[in-house]
Design an enzyme around this catalytic site. Structure first.
Site, mmCIF file in Angstrom:
data_model
loop_
_atom_site.group_PDB
_atom_site.id
_atom_site.type_symbol
_atom_site.label_atom_id
_atom_site.label_comp_id
_atom_site.label_asym_id
_atom_site.label_seq_id
_atom_site.Cartn_x
_atom_site.Cartn_y
_atom_site.Cartn_z
ATOM 1 N N GLY A 11 0.806 -1.222 0.000
ATOM 2 C CA GLY A 11 0.000 0.000 0.000
ATOM 3 C C GLY A 11 0.837 1.270 0.000
ATOM 4 O O GLY A 11 2.060 1.228 -0.152
ATOM 5 N N TYR A 142 -14.560 3.637 9.685
ATOM 6 C CA TYR A 142 -13.104 3.616 9.799
ATOM 7 C C TYR A 142 -12.653 4.232 11.131
ATOM 8 O O TYR A 142 -11.834 3.652 11.863
ATOM 9 C CB TYR A 142 -12.537 4.397 8.613
ATOM 10 C CG TYR A 142 -11.047 4.569 8.575
ATOM 11 C CD1 TYR A 142 -10.201 3.486 8.352
ATOM 12 C CD2 TYR A 142 -10.467 5.833 8.736
ATOM 13 C CE1 TYR A 142 -8.830 3.666 8.287
ATOM 14 C CE2 TYR A 142 -9.105 6.009 8.664
ATOM 15 C CZ TYR A 142 -8.285 4.924 8.444
ATOM 16 O OH TYR A 142 -6.932 5.106 8.379
HETATM 17 N N1 SER Z 1 -6.048 9.273 4.993
HETATM 18 C C1 SER Z 1 -7.033 8.472 5.651
HETATM 19 C C2 SER Z 1 -8.334 8.549 4.951
HETATM 20 O O1 SER Z 1 -8.587 9.549 4.309
HETATM 21 C C3 SER Z 1 -7.211 8.923 7.054
HETATM 22 O O2 SER Z 1 -6.447 8.136 7.882
HETATM 23 O O3 SER Z 1 -9.100 7.653 5.074
#
Ligand code: SER
Length: 318
Positions: A11, A142
């Site tokens: 990633g 998330y």
């Molecule tokens: N960069 C990530 C996102 O936008 C945040 O941790 O999901």
């Protein structure tokens, strides 16, 4: 002897972290892994093994057979993708973490790095200079998984002595490997479009300020945190890191200093709501005080470097 396993190495963070770890500890001390059978192109010169972090038995076998001491667990679904697949996001983000924490609990690992995010904060969090300890009521799947994960890390440290360390990453900006499915991805996409077409349509509004960080700073912070003496690590859920705060408009103004005819348009989508729930800037005094964190890249330096390095051919091909 130190032997590092990076999970989710294909990633955006992994591809650069693996290179830094190899530089620091030697190629033989680093094993990169990702769910893909085939080794990702960016890791072509690294030791690579295919691994799904949800496959607890294979993970455990690799850790034991390879004599792994440290794990960097980067496999996760990011904020925008997780909203589309909440159950799977929860499973991957939490079960993956438990699989690794339990190996450490049972004495098979010395240290774990697990990334958290600015997504742990929510609409009720103070938005400017967000403190280390503050209200956290995340409104995304998330963010909920990251907040729960942080507390599990602190719990495993407290109850079982597991040495797990974590950073709340801001949005990360890099050119080696693209981000996948985040709300902060616009700040990477914009460079490819600026260079190729001189134009970009942002999925966030002009005035949406978010904390961001150039990848070199992020991976250096990660390894510095992991190599700091354990007694210096006072925060065992996850450290705030500040980074650079800017809006799409401010970013496009900086790009225009290099490409004067660059134009930006705005067509906010569902990611705007996510971005609006996150802090605009972050206070990282604890990281500075505890393990000596110091950021190197500001907006100007980051933009110049990105415009120089991004390769639109590869981006628009695939
Ligand atoms: N960069 C990530 C996102 O936008 C945040 O941790 O999901």
């Amino acid at each position: 002897m130190k032997k590092v396993l990076v999970i989710g190495a294909g990633g955006q963070i992994g591809t650069e972290l693996v290179l830094l770890l190899e530089d620091k500890f030697g190629k033989e001390a680093v094993l990169a892994s990702d769910i893909k059978e085939e080794c990702p192109q960016a890791l072509a010169h690294s030791n690579y093994i295919s691994l799904n972090v949800l496959d607890k038995e294979k993970l455990s076998a690799i850790v034991k057979e390879e004599g792994i001491t440290d794990v960097y667990l980067l496999a996760a679904l990011l904020s925008a993708t997780a909203e589309k697949n909440p159950k799977f996001a929860w499973e991957l983000n939490m079960e993956g973490l438990f699989n690794v924490l339990d190996l450490a609990k049972d004495g098979h690992l010395k240290k774990i790095f697990w990334p958290s995010s600015i997504a742990v904060f929510g609409p009720t969090t103070p938005k400017i200079n967000t403190p280390q300890h503050t209200i956290m009521e995340p409104s995304t799947v998330y963010g909920i998984s990251k907040q729960a994960g942080e507390q599990w890390c602190a719990y495993y440290h407290e109850k079982y002595g597991v040495d797990v360390r974590s950073i709340r990453y801001p949005g990360l900006i890099s050119y080696t490997s693209l981000p996948g499915g985040g709300t902060t991805d616009y700040a990477v996409d914009i460079f490819y479009h600026a260079k190729q077409n001189g134009e970009y349509t942002s999925f966030l509004n002009a005035d949406t300020a978010l904390p961001m960080m150039y990848m070199d700073d992020a991976v250096r912070a990660t390894v510095e945190l992991m190599e700091a003496p354990a007694e210096k690590i006072k925060v065992r859920n996850s450290y705030n890191l500040g980074g650079i705060s800017f809006t799409p408009e401010e970013l496009s103004n900086e790009i225009r200093k290099h490409l004067p005819s660059f134009e930006i348009n705005y067509a906010p989508d569902f990611r705007q709501e996510i971005a609006s729930s996150w802090p605009q800037s972050i206070n990282d005094d604890n990281a500075v005080k505890d393990w000596g964190w110091k950021q190197e890249y500001d907006l100007k330096k980051m933009v110049a470097l990105m415009l120089d390095k991004v390769d639109p051919k590869a981006y628009f091909k695939g």
